[in-house]
Write a protein that holds these residues in place. Structure first.
Motif, PDB file in Angstrom:
ATOM      1  N   GLN A 126     -35.370 -41.702  64.277  1.00 52.46           N
ATOM      2  CA  GLN A 126     -36.727 -41.158  64.259  1.00 52.46           C
ATOM      3  C   GLN A 126     -37.221 -40.787  62.863  1.00 52.46           C
ATOM      4  O   GLN A 126     -38.383 -40.405  62.711  1.00 52.46           O
ATOM      5  N   ALA A 127     -36.357 -40.891  61.873  1.00 50.09           N
ATOM      6  CA  ALA A 127     -36.719 -40.456  60.519  1.00 50.09           C
ATOM      7  C   ALA A 127     -37.898 -41.264  59.976  1.00 50.09           C
ATOM      8  O   ALA A 127     -37.978 -42.476  60.161  1.00 50.09           O
ATOM      9  N   ASP A 128     -38.792 -40.544  59.303  1.00 46.63           N
ATOM     10  CA  ASP A 128     -39.956 -41.201  58.709  1.00 46.63           C
ATOM     11  C   ASP A 128     -39.648 -41.836  57.362  1.00 46.63           C
ATOM     12  O   ASP A 128     -40.362 -42.721  56.926  1.00 46.63           O
ATOM     13  N   ASP A 129     -38.624 -41.356  56.716  1.00 46.62           N
ATOM     14  CA  ASP A 129     -38.294 -41.965  55.420  1.00 46.62           C
ATOM     15  C   ASP A 129     -36.847 -42.435  55.400  1.00 46.62           C
ATOM     16  O   ASP A 129     -35.987 -41.900  56.086  1.00 46.62           O
ATOM     17  N   GLU A 130     -36.612 -43.446  54.633  1.00 47.98           N
ATOM     18  CA  GLU A 130     -35.302 -44.098  54.602  1.00 47.98           C
ATOM     19  C   GLU A 130     -34.202 -43.171  54.088  1.00 47.98           C
ATOM     20  O   GLU A 130     -33.067 -43.232  54.555  1.00 47.98           O
TER      21      GLU A 130
END
Length: 185
Positions: A126-130
Motif C-alpha cells: 500500500q506504500a505510496d513511495d518506493e
C-alpha cells in the motif's frame, strides 16, 4: 491460532491454501472434535497435543528421554521481536480473536510474528513511495529470517510429532509459504 476453528476459520484457511494450489485442508470439518483439539493444542499444557507456539519455547526446546521439553516463554528473542514491533508501529496486543488466546500472547508468539509479517507485507503493497515499500520489504525479510523463519519449521515438526491434524498442517503450510517467499528473493 487466535480463533476457535469455526466454519469460517476453516473455510478461510482452505481458501488461502487452495489459492496456492494446496489441498491439505480438504476434508477438515469444523465441529466439537476440532474445537477440542484447538484447546488441547494451545491451552491444556498437560495434553499430549500441546505445543507452546512461542519462539522462545520452541527454539529452546530439547529432548529428554524421548519427550520434548519446551523452554521458558521469556527470552531476548521475545524482547527483540517487541522492539521490532515498536519500531514499525505494530501493537501485537491489538490483535483480535478468542479472548483467552489473545490474553496469552507473548511478543514472540507465532500468531504475533505472522501477523507482523502480514502487516509489513500489506504496508509495502500500500506504500505510496518506493522507499517506504522497500523499507517494509527489508524489515519483512530480516524479521522473517531472524525470527519466525528460524523456528517455524521446528514448530511444525513438534506439532506433527503429536498428530497430523489441522493445526500441524496450518503451521507446516505457513512454514512452507514463508520458505517459498524467501526463495523468491
Amino acid at each position: 491460532m487466535l480463533n476457535e476453528p469455526t466454519e469460517q476459520v476453516v473455510q478461510d484457511v482452505r481458501r488461502v491454501a487452495e489459492a496456492l494450489g494446496d489441498t491439505r485442508f480438504d476434508g477438515v470439518e469444523p465441529g466439537a472434535p476440532l474445537t477440542q483439539r484447538y484447546y488441547d493444542r494451545f491451552f491444556v499444557s498437560a495434553s499430549p497435543f500441546f505445543v507452546p507456539l512461542s519462539e522462545s519455547s520452541v527454539r529452546g526446546a530439547f529432548d529428554e528421554d524421548g519427550r520434548t521439553v519446551y523452554a521458558s516463554t521469556h527470552s531476548s528473542k521475545g524482547d527483540h521481536a517487541f522492539l521490532c514491533y515498536e519500531a514499525a508501529g505494530f501493537d501485537y496486543r491489538a490483535l483480535g480473536g478468542f479472548e483467552p488466546a489473545v490474553k496469552a500472547l507473548k511478543p514472540d508468539s507465532l500468531a504475533c510474528e505472522l501477523a507482523f509479517l502480514a502487516a509489513l507485507g500489506f504496508h509495502a503493497a500500500q506504500a505510496d513511495d518506493e522507499a517506504c515499500a522497500c523499507a517494509s520489504i527489508r524489515l519483512f525479510e530480516e524479521f522473517a529470517r531472524e525470527h519466525v523463519g528460524a523456528w517455524i519449521s521446528q514448530a511444525a515438526r513438534c506439532l506433527a510429532a503429536a498428530d497430523d491434524d489441522f493445526y500441524a498442517r496450518v503451521v507446516a503450510f505457513a512454514a512452507e509459504t514463508l520458505q517459498a517467499l524467501a526463495a523468491r528473493r
